[in-house]
Design a protein around this motif. Structure first.
Motif, PDB file in Angstrom:
ATOM      1  N   GLY A  22       1.037  -1.345   0.205  1.00 58.11           N
ATOM      2  CA  GLY A  22       0.290   0.075  -0.055  1.00 58.11           C
ATOM      3  C   GLY A  22       0.647   1.206  -0.315  1.00 58.11           C
ATOM      4  N   ALA A  23       1.878   0.695   0.134  1.00 58.47           N
ATOM      5  CA  ALA A  23       2.766   2.227   0.503  1.00 58.47           C
ATOM      6  C   ALA A  23       3.517   2.753  -0.813  1.00 58.47           C
ATOM      7  CB  ALA A  23       3.678   1.872   1.258  1.00 58.47           C
ATOM      8  N   PRO A  24       3.823   3.303  -1.658  1.00 53.45           N
ATOM      9  CA  PRO A  24       4.340   3.630  -2.906  1.00 53.45           C
ATOM     10  C   PRO A  24       6.048   3.278  -2.714  1.00 53.45           C
ATOM     11  CG  PRO A  24       3.233   5.463  -2.269  1.00 53.45           C
ATOM     12  CD  PRO A  24       2.856   4.470  -1.502  1.00 53.45           C
ATOM     13  N   GLU A  25       6.449   3.846  -1.122  1.00 52.19           N
ATOM     14  CA  GLU A  25       7.951   5.027  -1.588  1.00 52.19           C
ATOM     15  C   GLU A  25       8.759   2.521  -1.102  1.00 52.19           C
ATOM     16  OE1 GLU A  25       5.040   7.619   0.333  1.00 52.19           O
ATOM     17  OE2 GLU A  25       5.385   5.340  -0.134  1.00 52.19           O
ATOM     18  N   MET A  26       7.634   1.824  -0.735  1.00 53.06           N
ATOM     19  CA  MET A  26       8.195   0.681  -0.095  1.00 53.06           C
ATOM     20  C   MET A  26       8.004  -0.300  -1.065  1.00 53.06           C
ATOM     21  SD  MET A  26       8.782  -0.520   2.886  1.00 53.06           S
ATOM     22  CE  MET A  26       8.512  -0.727   5.088  1.00 53.06           C
ATOM     23  N   LEU A  27       7.551  -0.395  -2.609  1.00 50.97           N
ATOM     24  CA  LEU A  27       7.214  -0.766  -3.714  1.00 50.97           C
ATOM     25  C   LEU A  27       8.359   0.070  -4.513  1.00 50.97           C
ATOM     26  CD1 LEU A  27       3.193  -0.685  -4.986  1.00 50.97           C
ATOM     27  CD2 LEU A  27       5.515  -2.821  -3.931  1.00 50.97           C
ATOM     28  N   VAL A  28       9.035   1.268  -4.254  1.00 50.61           N
ATOM     29  CA  VAL A  28       9.935   1.999  -5.051  1.00 50.61           C
ATOM     30  C   VAL A  28      11.703   0.996  -4.368  1.00 50.61           C
ATOM     31  CG1 VAL A  28      12.104   3.903  -5.449  1.00 50.61           C
ATOM     32  CG2 VAL A  28       8.700   3.845  -5.754  1.00 50.61           C
ATOM     33  N   LYS A  29      11.526   1.154  -3.306  1.00 47.46           N
ATOM     34  CA  LYS A  29      12.101  -0.018  -3.024  1.00 47.46           C
ATOM     35  C   LYS A  29      13.002  -1.281  -3.371  1.00 47.46           C
ATOM     36  CE  LYS A  29      15.802   0.632   0.134  1.00 47.46           C
ATOM     37  NZ  LYS A  29      17.222   1.562   0.049  1.00 47.46           N
ATOM     38  N   ALA A  30      11.339  -1.909  -3.641  1.00 48.04           N
ATOM     39  CA  ALA A  30      11.501  -3.471  -2.780  1.00 48.04           C
ATOM     40  C   ALA A  30      12.355  -3.341  -4.767  1.00 48.04           C
ATOM     41  CB  ALA A  30      10.116  -3.916  -3.034  1.00 48.04           C
ATOM     42  N   PHE A  31      11.106  -2.980  -5.358  1.00 48.44           N
ATOM     43  CA  PHE A  31      11.814  -3.072  -6.871  1.00 48.44           C
ATOM     44  C   PHE A  31      13.329  -2.587  -7.202  1.00 48.44           C
ATOM     45  CE2 PHE A  31      12.663  -1.472 -11.284  1.00 48.44           C
ATOM     46  CZ  PHE A  31      11.007  -2.686 -12.407  1.00 48.44           C
ATOM     47  N   GLU A  32      14.081  -1.845  -7.123  1.00 51.54           N
ATOM     48  CA  GLU A  32      15.738  -1.237  -6.463  1.00 51.54           C
ATOM     49  C   GLU A  32      16.394  -2.395  -6.003  1.00 51.54           C
ATOM     50  OE1 GLU A  32      16.036   1.967  -4.242  1.00 51.54           O
ATOM     51  OE2 GLU A  32      15.608   3.346  -5.543  1.00 51.54           O
ATOM     52  N   ASN A  33      15.643  -3.147  -4.891  1.00 50.80           N
ATOM     53  CA  ASN A  33      16.226  -4.738  -4.263  1.00 50.80           C
ATOM     54  C   ASN A  33      16.327  -5.487  -5.564  1.00 50.80           C
ATOM     55  OD1 ASN A  33      17.435  -2.945  -1.776  1.00 50.80           O
ATOM     56  ND2 ASN A  33      15.680  -4.201  -0.939  1.00 50.80           N
ATOM     57  N   GLY A  34      15.403  -5.427  -5.998  1.00 50.41           N
ATOM     58  CA  GLY A  34      14.835  -6.929  -6.870  1.00 50.41           C
ATOM     59  C   GLY A  34      16.636  -7.051  -8.074  1.00 50.41           C
ATOM     60  N   ARG A  35      16.363  -5.358  -8.576  1.00 51.86           N
ATOM     61  CA  ARG A  35      17.086  -5.573  -9.753  1.00 51.86           C
ATOM     62  C   ARG A  35      18.446  -5.722  -8.979  1.00 51.86           C
ATOM     63  NH1 ARG A  35      15.914   0.450 -12.203  1.00 51.86           N
ATOM     64  NH2 ARG A  35      17.230   1.137 -10.331  1.00 51.86           N
ATOM     65  N   LYS A  36      18.483  -5.217  -7.999  1.00 50.37           N
ATOM     66  CA  LYS A  36      20.299  -5.470  -7.291  1.00 50.37           C
ATOM     67  C   LYS A  36      20.014  -6.230  -7.609  1.00 50.37           C
ATOM     68  CE  LYS A  36      20.080  -1.277  -4.562  1.00 50.37           C
ATOM     69  NZ  LYS A  36      20.448  -0.871  -3.157  1.00 50.37           N
ATOM     70  N   ARG A  37      19.511  -7.380  -6.940  1.00 52.10           N
ATOM     71  CA  ARG A  37      19.793  -9.029  -7.153  1.00 52.10           C
ATOM     72  C   ARG A  37      19.317  -9.858  -8.480  1.00 52.10           C
ATOM     73  NH1 ARG A  37      18.684  -6.920  -2.290  1.00 52.10           N
ATOM     74  NH2 ARG A  37      19.465  -7.828  -0.549  1.00 52.10           N
ATOM     75  N   GLY A  38      19.064  -8.863  -9.977  1.00 57.54           N
ATOM     76  CA  GLY A  38      19.183  -9.944 -10.800  1.00 57.54           C
ATOM     77  C   GLY A  38      17.486  -9.707 -11.181  1.00 57.54           C
ATOM     78  N   HIS A  39      16.155  -9.148 -10.428  1.00 55.55           N
ATOM     79  CA  HIS A  39      15.071  -9.988 -11.208  1.00 55.55           C
ATOM     80  C   HIS A  39      14.490  -8.356 -11.025  1.00 55.55           C
ATOM     81  CE1 HIS A  39      15.772 -13.713  -9.328  1.00 55.55           C
ATOM     82  NE2 HIS A  39      16.430 -13.565  -7.979  1.00 55.55           N
ATOM     83  N   ILE A  40      13.279  -8.487 -11.882  1.00 58.26           N
ATOM     84  CA  ILE A  40      12.484  -7.690 -11.949  1.00 58.26           C
ATOM     85  C   ILE A  40      11.589  -7.848 -11.718  1.00 58.26           C
ATOM     86  CG2 ILE A  40      11.169  -6.636 -13.597  1.00 58.26           C
ATOM     87  CD1 ILE A  40      14.283  -6.026 -14.136  1.00 58.26           C
ATOM     88  N   LEU A  41      11.175  -6.963 -10.139  1.00 62.71           N
ATOM     89  CA  LEU A  41       9.515  -7.239  -9.791  1.00 62.71           C
ATOM     90  C   LEU A  41       7.891  -6.794 -10.760  1.00 62.71           C
ATOM     91  CD1 LEU A  41      10.000  -6.878  -5.862  1.00 62.71           C
ATOM     92  CD2 LEU A  41      10.822  -9.128  -7.308  1.00 62.71           C
ATOM     93  N   ARG A  42       7.514  -7.687  -9.948  1.00 59.73           N
ATOM     94  CA  ARG A  42       5.859  -7.463 -11.117  1.00 59.73           C
ATOM     95  C   ARG A  42       5.236  -7.346  -9.807  1.00 59.73           C
ATOM     96  NH1 ARG A  42       2.852 -12.459 -13.283  1.00 59.73           N
ATOM     97  NH2 ARG A  42       4.660 -13.271 -12.049  1.00 59.73           N
ATOM     98  N   THR A  43       5.228  -5.435  -9.565  1.00 61.50           N
ATOM     99  CA  THR A  43       4.722  -4.602  -8.328  1.00 61.50           C
ATOM    100  C   THR A  43       3.443  -3.774  -8.782  1.00 61.50           C
ATOM    101  OG1 THR A  43       6.045  -2.447  -8.480  1.00 61.50           O
ATOM    102  CG2 THR A  43       7.043  -4.216  -7.880  1.00 61.50           C
ATOM    103  N   THR A  44       2.458  -4.005  -7.735  1.00 59.18           N
ATOM    104  CA  THR A  44       0.982  -3.308  -7.797  1.00 59.18           C
ATOM    105  C   THR A  44       0.575  -2.750  -6.557  1.00 59.18           C
ATOM    106  OG1 THR A  44       0.279  -5.063  -9.369  1.00 59.18           O
ATOM    107  CG2 THR A  44      -1.363  -3.645  -8.433  1.00 59.18           C
ATOM    108  N   GLN A  45       0.428  -1.497  -6.518  1.00 58.00           N
ATOM    109  CA  GLN A  45       0.745  -0.583  -5.842  1.00 58.00           C
ATOM    110  C   GLN A  45      -1.302  -0.804  -4.731  1.00 58.00           C
ATOM    111  OE1 GLN A  45       0.263   3.194  -5.166  1.00 58.00           O
ATOM    112  NE2 GLN A  45      -0.204   3.857  -3.469  1.00 58.00           N
ATOM    113  N   ALA A  46      -2.218  -1.517  -3.659  1.00 57.68           N
ATOM    114  CA  ALA A  46      -3.187  -1.575  -3.720  1.00 57.68           C
ATOM    115  C   ALA A  46      -3.013  -1.186  -2.255  1.00 57.68           C
ATOM    116  CB  ALA A  46      -3.380  -2.992  -4.640  1.00 57.68           C
ATOM    117  N   ASP A  47      -3.900  -1.506  -1.819  1.00 55.31           N
ATOM    118  CA  ASP A  47      -5.198  -1.350  -0.740  1.00 55.31           C
ATOM    119  C   ASP A  47      -5.414  -2.748  -0.450  1.00 55.31           C
ATOM    120  OD1 ASP A  47      -6.747  -0.919   1.950  1.00 55.31           O
ATOM    121  OD2 ASP A  47      -6.534   0.982   1.318  1.00 55.31           O
ATOM    122  N   TRP A  48      -5.449  -3.365   0.760  1.00 48.67           N
ATOM    123  CA  TRP A  48      -5.552  -4.612   0.782  1.00 48.67           C
ATOM    124  C   TRP A  48      -7.166  -4.436   0.503  1.00 48.67           C
ATOM    125  CZ3 TRP A  48      -2.643  -5.067   5.483  1.00 48.67           C
ATOM    126  CH2 TRP A  48      -1.608  -6.042   5.615  1.00 48.67           C
TER     127      TRP A  48
END
Length: 271
Positions: free
Chosen positions: A92-118
């Motif tokens: 739900g937090a866009p800042e977290m998704l940005v960080k997750a995408f960066e962390n994935g890219r550093k490890r050779g992965h492209i995360l499929r991210t979606t911002q959503a309210d549960w």
């Protein structure tokens, strides 16, 4: 993205312990806190502590497509990807998704991210999943019972007929009944990071996070009792709810730092 993107200061208003609403989490995960989140939760230590618990549970049930509903900075999404699962990452937090995408890219992965309210999860995701995982004590951000029921119902609806929900929480029973004495053995493994509750009552656990650079942040969370979470899961329709204490099937109630609930969508016989 939300207006919180450019913020470095958290906003709890003039009376922080009276701030008890679900939607405030967006104001809590400001950029400067998110940047430090991986110092708080050391990935290598966390991986060692967890072992293959979540991977084993998912493989036992034949799960392939997994929705990581509380992605955070991407720890579980990346672990599950590397274990061969097809993963969609939600937060739900866009800042977290940005960080997750960066962390994935550093490890050779492209995360499929979606911002959503549960509470409106199925509006923003597509298809059905073999498993939904909601980890990192994230469910505790829901302060209203209707919000909790709505989120669980959305998780239920996102699952295939034989799907599984894995949801964790702090052992708030121990904190409420006996006080706080956690060694943070399993989750909060970062060096020189201080984590403790600054205020606890039946409706609020306000945790204080202090970092080596003297920066301090807080999270306001609802202190979920284990039996209450299990009851809500059953009432929404989940079956065969198994609860583990720090990844163990047998435990003394006051000992675990965390409880992990594993709940099946369809009835699969008594275990």
């Amino acid at each position: 993205m939300s207006n919180a993107t450019a913020n470095t200061e958290q906003d709890f208003g003039d009376k922080p312990i009276e701030r008890r609403d679900t939607d405030n989490y967006v104001n809590e995960y400001v950029d400067s806190f998110v940047d430090k989140w991986d110092d708080l939760i050391d990935w290598d230590s966390r991986a060692k502590s967890e072992g293959s618990f979540f991977i084993d549970v998912l493989k036992e049930r034949g799960a392939k497509r997994v929705l990581d509903a509380a992605t955070g900075t991407g720890f579980h999404s990346i672990r599950l990807l590397e274990a061969g699962f097809d993963v969609v990452s939600v937060d739900g937090a866009p800042e977290m998704l940005v960080k997750a995408f960066e962390n994935g890219r550093k490890r050779g992965h492209i995360l499929r991210t979606t911002q959503a309210d549960w509470r409106e999860l199925n509006r923003d995701i597509y298809g059905r999943y073999d498993a939904v995982v909601c980890l990192g004590n994230s469910f505790t951000h829901l302060f209203n019972e209707n919000d909790r029921r709505k989120a669980l119902a959305e998780f239920y609806a996102a699952l295939n007929h034989d799907g599984v929900l894995i949801l964790d929480q702090r052992n708030y029973d121990a904190i409420l009944d006996h006080g706080y004495s956690s060694a943070h053995t399993f989750y909060y493994c970062g060096d020189n990071v201080s984590v403790h509750p600054e205020h606890v009552d039946d409706g609020l656990a306000r945790f204080r996070y202090a970092f080596p650079d003297n920066s301090v942040y807080h999270l306001n969370m609802y202190p979920l009792r284990k039996a209450y979470v299990r009851r809500l899961m059953r009432e929404v329709g989940f079956q065969n709810i198994e609860t583990f204490g720090d990844f163990k099937e047998t435990y003394h109630e006051a000992e675990p730092d965390f409880f992990i609930h594993v709940a099946d969508k369809r009835y699969m016989g008594e275990k």
